[in-house]
Write a protein that holds these residues in place. Structure first.
Motif, PDB file in Angstrom:
ATOM      1  N   ALA A 135       2.353   3.691   6.176  1.00 52.29           N
ATOM      2  CA  ALA A 135       3.353   1.788   6.736  1.00 52.29           C
ATOM      3  C   ALA A 135       2.969   2.015   7.626  1.00 52.29           C
ATOM      4  N   LEU A 136       3.186   2.723   8.658  1.00 50.01           N
ATOM      5  CA  LEU A 136       2.931   2.429  10.203  1.00 50.01           C
ATOM      6  C   LEU A 136       1.164   1.735  10.739  1.00 50.01           C
ATOM      7  N   ALA A 137       0.517   2.317   9.675  1.00 47.14           N
ATOM      8  CA  ALA A 137      -0.939   1.840  10.174  1.00 47.14           C
ATOM      9  C   ALA A 137      -1.274   0.649   9.576  1.00 47.14           C
ATOM     10  N   ASN A 138      -0.356   0.208   8.028  1.00 43.80           N
ATOM     11  CA  ASN A 138      -0.139  -1.308   7.858  1.00 43.80           C
ATOM     12  C   ASN A 138       0.245  -2.333   9.024  1.00 43.80           C
ATOM     13  N   SER A 139       1.911  -1.918   9.450  1.00 45.65           N
ATOM     14  CA  SER A 139       2.604  -2.620   9.977  1.00 45.65           C
ATOM     15  C   SER A 139       1.695  -3.001  11.788  1.00 45.65           C
ATOM     16  N   VAL A 140       0.163  -1.883  11.852  1.00 44.13           N
ATOM     17  CA  VAL A 140      -0.199  -2.226  12.485  1.00 44.13           C
ATOM     18  C   VAL A 140      -1.671  -2.970  12.461  1.00 44.13           C
ATOM     19  N   SER A 141      -2.200  -3.048  11.692  1.00 39.37           N
ATOM     20  CA  SER A 141      -3.610  -3.163  11.523  1.00 39.37           C
ATOM     21  C   SER A 141      -3.726  -4.497  12.109  1.00 39.37           C
ATOM     22  N   ALA A 147       0.479  -1.495  -0.010  1.00 36.21           N
ATOM     23  CA  ALA A 147      -0.238  -0.123   0.148  1.00 36.21           C
ATOM     24  C   ALA A 147       0.845   1.216  -0.034  1.00 36.21           C
ATOM     25  N   SER A 148       1.869   1.125   0.536  1.00 35.75           N
ATOM     26  CA  SER A 148       3.281   2.271   0.452  1.00 35.75           C
ATOM     27  C   SER A 148       3.218   2.405  -0.406  1.00 35.75           C
ATOM     28  N   GLY A 149       2.984   1.970  -1.547  1.00 32.47           N
ATOM     29  CA  GLY A 149       3.836   2.040  -2.884  1.00 32.47           C
ATOM     30  C   GLY A 149       3.111   3.043  -3.087  1.00 32.47           C
ATOM     31  N   HIS A 169      -6.119   5.047   5.433  1.00 31.88           N
ATOM     32  CA  HIS A 169      -5.854   4.486   4.309  1.00 31.88           C
ATOM     33  C   HIS A 169      -4.945   2.944   4.712  1.00 31.88           C
ATOM     34  N   GLY A 170      -4.103   2.607   5.284  1.00 28.44           N
ATOM     35  CA  GLY A 170      -3.156   1.910   5.764  1.00 28.44           C
ATOM     36  C   GLY A 170      -3.838   0.688   6.054  1.00 28.44           C
ATOM     37  N   VAL A 171      -4.505   1.234   7.212  1.00 28.62           N
ATOM     38  CA  VAL A 171      -5.896   0.065   7.563  1.00 28.62           C
ATOM     39  C   VAL A 171      -6.980  -0.181   7.076  1.00 28.62           C
TER      40      VAL A 171
END
Length: 478
Positions: free
Chosen positions: A320-326, A152-154, A377-379
């Motif tokens: 990126a932070l949200a993806n990592s804690v989702s 998603a960070s892409g 967005h990340g979550v």
């Protein structure tokens, strides 16, 4: 004989290595969609392109990506995702090189179309490999979270990287893909698991595949024409008419076929259908936010390519932070509450941007909204795939992932067409406010869909007697 703990550790390392290469591949797919935005003025200047032509540098990729996804998903299920991953990754790298070395507009646009086809084969293969390597539940949720952190960070990294590379040459926007694609293709045979292809047949349903691809391509082309030439232009109306005819033919063919391209079981799996709706509303909201913000900072605020790219950096960090804690959030709240809350936060952040378009300060008027929407967005990105693929058996994972991603990118094309209409030919501050409001409405609808669509435990319907039984999974996903 090695202790059992040693074997488990080896399997864990192997799975992590597989996840790493899949995450890099997903990063490439997302990166290539957004990396060209900031480079478009430079490309248009070198080739003397009109506005209606230059949009095809982006649309050529997106249209063919959406058009071939369902076929790519079925090819992944039938021939094995690892084999398709390797072939598609090599094709992606070669097409990227051709785009970077293009000496004229036709070569560049063909290269972008081929990249879209390669990405359409890659995306479902990646999702299938993740969902068949990691068991449903916490293990798969963690894998999807890691994959999402990079993938998603892409989208955000694309506009940043595009700004940096364009200061050297727009050609590097394409050439940067080649080394990463080669590394992934060479590492895949050793790092990715060998997964059996579906036993039922090694032959694609070619008539259905042609009709399906033609339907999506025609609809995507019509939406792209709508954004450039208007909803009532003859080419737009013709595209929608062709899409409607092909859709009717595809549905009729699928109903009569003994081996349909899309397993009827999938369309009766409620959480998958909700996942498809969520991906569509994700792209119509925070996904298309990149389009609006890029125009805002470059055309209204006068940012150069580098400054415009760097403006997205805090948002990329938040994603990126949200993806990592989702995965941890899902473990605590469950899929329904997590996805609903994330869409609600996204809607609030987009409304904040809508009300602050008249300010000129990046720190005060733009940064807060970018951070809020970036985290949401990340979550959303991770959670919608956890929900959508949870109850799909291994043999259909490729098509399930393709259905979700097709919904995502078709919605992206429709969303941009609507946003172009809202912004008008020479957008001013108020126009950008209405554009952000439109994306906020889409996010709010995503929250409503998640809350009501995931209200009951998911239990996929039993297949017809001719199809082998699928294990039933119930309950709120962890």
């Amino acid at each position: 004989m090695a202790p059992s703990g040693t074997g488990a550790a080896a399997r864990h390392r192997s799975a992590n290595a597989s996840l790493a290469i899949l995450a890099v591949a997903q990063f490439l797919i997302a990166l290539d969609y957004s990396i060209v935005y900031i480079a478009l003025p430079s490309i248009g200047g070198e080739f003397d392109l009109t506005e209606s032509t230059i949009q095809w540098v982006v649309s050529g990729y997106a249209v063919f990506f959406a058009g071939f996804l369902i076929v790519g998903g079925r090819a992944s299920d039938r021939f094995g995702p690892r084999r398709l991953f390797i072939a598609a990754m090599l094709l992606f790298g070669i097409a990227a090189m051709a785009g970077g070395l293009a000496s004229g507009t036709p070569t560049l646009l063909v290269a972008r179309a081929v990249q879209g086809v390669a990405a359409a084969a890659l995306q479902p293969a990646i999702i299938a490999l993740i969902n068949t390597t990691f068991a449903a539940g916490p293990e798969r949720n963690r894998a999807l979270s890691v994959w999402g952190t990079v993938g998603a960070s892409g989208l955000a990294a694309g506009v940043i990287t595009g700004g940096l590379l364009t200061t050297v040459s727009w050609r590097w926007v394409f050439l940067i893909n080649l080394p990463l694609a080669v590394v992934c293709a060479l590492a895949a045979p050793r790092l990715l698991p060998r997964i059996k292809a579906a036993r039922r047949s090694t032959t694609l349903n070619v008539p259905s595949a042609v009709l399906c691809t033609g339907t999506v391509l025609s609809a995507a082309l019509a939406l792209t024409q709508a954004s450039g030439k208007g909803w009532t232009h003859p080419s737009t109306l013709a595209g929608f008419a062709v899409a409607a005819v092909l859709l009717v033919a595809f549905l009729a063919r699928e109903r009569r076929s003994v081996k349909p391209l899309v397993d009827p079981l999938l369309t009766r799996t409620r959480w998958l259908m909700v996942g498809c709706g969520a991906t569509a509303l994700y792209m119509a909201s925070v996904g298309n936010q990149f389009f609006v913000v890029t125009l805002l900072v470059q055309e209204l605020r006068g940012y150069g390519p580098l400054a415009a790219g760097l403006a997205f950096l805090p948002m990329a960090v938040a994603i990126a932070l949200a993806n990592s804690v989702s995965a941890r959030i899902v473990a605590v709240l469950g899929v329904r509450r997590t996805l609903t809350s994330a869409f609600a936060v996204a809607s609030a952040g987009l409304l904040l941007l809508a009300f602050q378009t008249r300010g000129d300060s990046y720190l005060v008027d733009l940064l807060p909204g970018l951070l809020i929407t970036g985290f949401a967005h990340g979550v959303i990105y991770v959670t919608m795939f956890i929900a959508g693929t949870a109850d799909v058996e291994d043999r259909n994972q490729g098509v399930a992932g393709a259905l979700m991603t097709t919904s995502q990118y078709m919605s992206g094309a429709l969303g941009i067409a609507v946003l172009v209409l809202v912004l008008g030919p020479a957008p001013q501050q108020a126009d950008f406010g209405w554009a952000f409001t439109a994306t906020a409405v889409a996010a709010a609808l995503g929250g409503v869909l998640a809350w009501f669509g995931l209200a009951r435990p998911s239990s996929p319907p039993r297949p017809a007697p001719a199809v082998e039984t699928v294990p039933v999974t119930g309950g709120e996903k962890p």
